[in-house]
Write a protein that holds these residues in place. Structure first.
Motif, PDB file in Angstrom:
ATOM      1  N   VAL A 101       0.845  -1.196   0.000  1.00  0.00           N
ATOM      2  CA  VAL A 101       0.000   0.000   0.000  1.00  0.00           C
ATOM      3  C   VAL A 101       0.880   1.245   0.000  1.00  0.00           C
ATOM      4  CG1 VAL A 101      -1.887   1.194   1.150  1.00  0.00           C
ATOM      5  CG2 VAL A 101      -1.721  -1.302   1.310  1.00  0.00           C
ATOM      6  N   ILE A 102       0.624   2.109  -0.960  1.00  0.00           N
ATOM      7  CA  ILE A 102       1.424   3.302  -1.206  1.00  0.00           C
ATOM      8  C   ILE A 102       0.586   4.552  -0.938  1.00  0.00           C
ATOM      9  CG2 ILE A 102       2.613   4.591  -3.022  1.00  0.00           C
ATOM     10  CD1 ILE A 102       3.014   1.827  -4.420  1.00  0.00           C
ATOM     11  N   ARG A 103       1.227   5.573  -0.407  1.00  0.00           N
ATOM     12  CA  ARG A 103       0.567   6.868  -0.228  1.00  0.00           C
ATOM     13  C   ARG A 103       0.484   7.597  -1.568  1.00  0.00           C
ATOM     14  NH1 ARG A 103       3.820  10.260   3.928  1.00  0.00           N
ATOM     15  NH2 ARG A 103       2.618  11.864   2.848  1.00  0.00           N
ATOM     16  N   LYS A 104      -0.721   7.870  -2.027  1.00  0.00           N
ATOM     17  CA  LYS A 104      -0.910   8.562  -3.301  1.00  0.00           C
ATOM     18  C   LYS A 104      -0.458  10.020  -3.244  1.00  0.00           C
ATOM     19  CE  LYS A 104      -2.398   8.648  -7.528  1.00  0.00           C
ATOM     20  NZ  LYS A 104      -1.931   7.772  -8.570  1.00  0.00           N
ATOM     21  N   ILE A 118      -1.154  -4.209  -5.424  1.00  0.00           N
ATOM     22  CA  ILE A 118      -0.604  -2.889  -5.128  1.00  0.00           C
ATOM     23  C   ILE A 118      -1.773  -1.915  -4.989  1.00  0.00           C
ATOM     24  CG2 ILE A 118       1.052  -1.118  -5.799  1.00  0.00           C
ATOM     25  CD1 ILE A 118       2.210  -4.019  -5.520  1.00  0.00           C
ATOM     26  N   LEU A 119      -1.895  -1.369  -3.794  1.00  0.00           N
ATOM     27  CA  LEU A 119      -3.008  -0.486  -3.464  1.00  0.00           C
ATOM     28  C   LEU A 119      -2.492   0.905  -3.120  1.00  0.00           C
ATOM     29  CD1 LEU A 119      -4.845  -3.026  -1.123  1.00  0.00           C
ATOM     30  CD2 LEU A 119      -5.478  -2.441  -3.474  1.00  0.00           C
ATOM     31  N   GLU A 120      -3.423   1.850  -3.025  1.00  0.00           N
ATOM     32  CA  GLU A 120      -3.063   3.200  -2.618  1.00  0.00           C
ATOM     33  C   GLU A 120      -4.033   3.703  -1.562  1.00  0.00           C
ATOM     34  OE1 GLU A 120      -3.320   5.212  -6.436  1.00  0.00           O
ATOM     35  OE2 GLU A 120      -5.302   6.008  -5.930  1.00  0.00           O
ATOM     36  N   VAL A 121      -3.501   4.576  -0.711  1.00  0.00           N
ATOM     37  CA  VAL A 121      -4.314   5.346   0.221  1.00  0.00           C
ATOM     38  C   VAL A 121      -4.047   6.814  -0.080  1.00  0.00           C
ATOM     39  CG1 VAL A 121      -4.448   3.608   2.054  1.00  0.00           C
ATOM     40  CG2 VAL A 121      -2.531   5.218   2.009  1.00  0.00           C
ATOM     41  N   LYS A 122      -4.927   7.674   0.403  1.00  0.00           N
ATOM     42  CA  LYS A 122      -4.818   9.091   0.068  1.00  0.00           C
ATOM     43  C   LYS A 122      -3.655   9.796   0.752  1.00  0.00           C
ATOM     44  CE  LYS A 122      -9.709   9.624  -0.833  1.00  0.00           C
ATOM     45  NZ  LYS A 122     -10.974  10.217  -0.412  1.00  0.00           N
ATOM     46  N   ASN A 123      -3.354   9.402   2.002  1.00  0.00           N
ATOM     47  CA  ASN A 123      -2.386  10.179   2.773  1.00  0.00           C
ATOM     48  C   ASN A 123      -1.805   9.376   3.924  1.00  0.00           C
ATOM     49  OD1 ASN A 123      -4.392  10.228   4.849  1.00  0.00           O
ATOM     50  ND2 ASN A 123      -5.348  11.974   3.824  1.00  0.00           N
ATOM     51  N   VAL A 124      -0.947  10.016   4.697  1.00  0.00           N
ATOM     52  CA  VAL A 124      -0.259   9.338   5.798  1.00  0.00           C
ATOM     53  C   VAL A 124      -1.245   8.889   6.878  1.00  0.00           C
ATOM     54  CG1 VAL A 124       0.351  11.431   7.107  1.00  0.00           C
ATOM     55  CG2 VAL A 124       1.797   9.397   7.261  1.00  0.00           C
ATOM     56  N   GLN A 176      -4.321   7.810   6.561  1.00  0.00           N
ATOM     57  CA  GLN A 176      -4.954   6.555   6.145  1.00  0.00           C
ATOM     58  C   GLN A 176      -3.976   5.392   6.250  1.00  0.00           C
ATOM     59  OE1 GLN A 176      -6.723   7.070   2.225  1.00  0.00           O
ATOM     60  NE2 GLN A 176      -8.740   7.093   3.185  1.00  0.00           N
ATOM     61  N   LEU A 177      -2.712   5.622   5.922  1.00  0.00           N
ATOM     62  CA  LEU A 177      -1.721   4.559   6.013  1.00  0.00           C
ATOM     63  C   LEU A 177      -1.499   4.154   7.470  1.00  0.00           C
ATOM     64  CD1 LEU A 177       0.112   2.806   4.238  1.00  0.00           C
ATOM     65  CD2 LEU A 177       1.914   4.494   4.597  1.00  0.00           C
ATOM     66  N   GLU A 178      -1.442   5.122   8.371  1.00  0.00           N
ATOM     67  CA  GLU A 178      -1.282   4.825   9.795  1.00  0.00           C
ATOM     68  C   GLU A 178      -2.486   4.070  10.347  1.00  0.00           C
ATOM     69  OE1 GLU A 178      -0.537   8.836  11.084  1.00  0.00           O
ATOM     70  OE2 GLU A 178       1.638   8.501  11.148  1.00  0.00           O
ATOM     71  N   THR A 179      -3.680   4.442   9.913  1.00  0.00           N
ATOM     72  CA  THR A 179      -4.893   3.747  10.345  1.00  0.00           C
ATOM     73  C   THR A 179      -4.885   2.305   9.859  1.00  0.00           C
ATOM     74  OG1 THR A 179      -6.160   5.804  10.381  1.00  0.00           O
ATOM     75  CG2 THR A 179      -7.424   3.759  10.200  1.00  0.00           C
ATOM     76  N   LEU A 180      -4.487   2.107   8.621  1.00  0.00           N
ATOM     77  CA  LEU A 180      -4.404   0.754   8.069  1.00  0.00           C
ATOM     78  C   LEU A 180      -3.387  -0.080   8.835  1.00  0.00           C
ATOM     79  CD1 LEU A 180      -5.057  -1.443   5.998  1.00  0.00           C
ATOM     80  CD2 LEU A 180      -3.407  -0.337   4.460  1.00  0.00           C
ATOM     81  N   CYS A 233      -8.902   1.187   0.613  1.00  0.00           N
ATOM     82  CA  CYS A 233      -7.816   1.308  -0.354  1.00  0.00           C
ATOM     83  C   CYS A 233      -8.355   1.078  -1.754  1.00  0.00           C
ATOM     84  CB  CYS A 233      -6.726   0.253  -0.077  1.00  0.00           C
ATOM     85  SG  CYS A 233      -6.010   0.361   1.570  1.00  0.00           S
ATOM     86  N   SER A 234      -7.701   1.647  -2.723  1.00  0.00           N
ATOM     87  CA  SER A 234      -8.036   1.371  -4.119  1.00  0.00           C
ATOM     88  C   SER A 234      -6.784   0.894  -4.826  1.00  0.00           C
ATOM     89  CB  SER A 234      -8.622   2.615  -4.795  1.00  0.00           C
ATOM     90  OG  SER A 234      -7.733   3.701  -4.672  1.00  0.00           O
TER      91      SER A 234
END
Length: 121
Positions: free
Chosen positions: A10-13, A61-67, A69-73, A116-117
């Motif tokens: 999962v990558i930060r978009k 390979i997914l993306e999240v909008k920001n940091v 969302q990544l921390e929550t995941l 995630c998308s």
């Protein structure tokens, strides 16, 4: 037949859209995280099984909008005891992405990734 073992990366978009990172730089972060988690979980049975069949590896390979969302995941995955690595670019200490170890897609895993998308550059 059981779901195949799959790594979720999962990558930060916002690294691309807001901070101007190149796609290649972001892909490098994903490579770092996926390599690190395979190393850290190399003794787990699922990781061993995954690496024993190199021609049939599965990754999403997914993306999240920001940091945030990544921390929550990452917190959700920790709560589910899903082995994963969060990767920070150094020396800036920027949280960039996460990668799970090879896991099966059960309902809890699907629910954890529902916000995630698929990654699009």
């Amino acid at each position: 037949m059981a779901d195949p073992l799959t790594m979720f990366i999962v990558i930060r978009k916002d690294l691309i859209k807001a901070l101007g990172w190149s796609t290649g730089s972001v892909i490098a972060q994903a490579c770092h995280a996926s390599t690190a988690v395979l190393h850290k979980t190399r003794e787990l049975p699922d990781t061993r099984e995954y690496l024993a069949d190199l021609n049939n590896m599965h990754k999403v390979i997914l993306e999240v909008k920001n940091v945030a969302q990544l921390e929550t995941l990452a917190a959700s995955l920790s709560g589910l005891d899903v082995p994963h690595v969060t990767w920070r670019e150094q020396p800036e200490d920027i949280l960039t992405c996460l990668s799970t170890s090879p896991i099966r897609r059960n309902q809890e895993v699907k629910d954890a990734f529902k916000k995630c998308s698929l990654f699009r550059s």
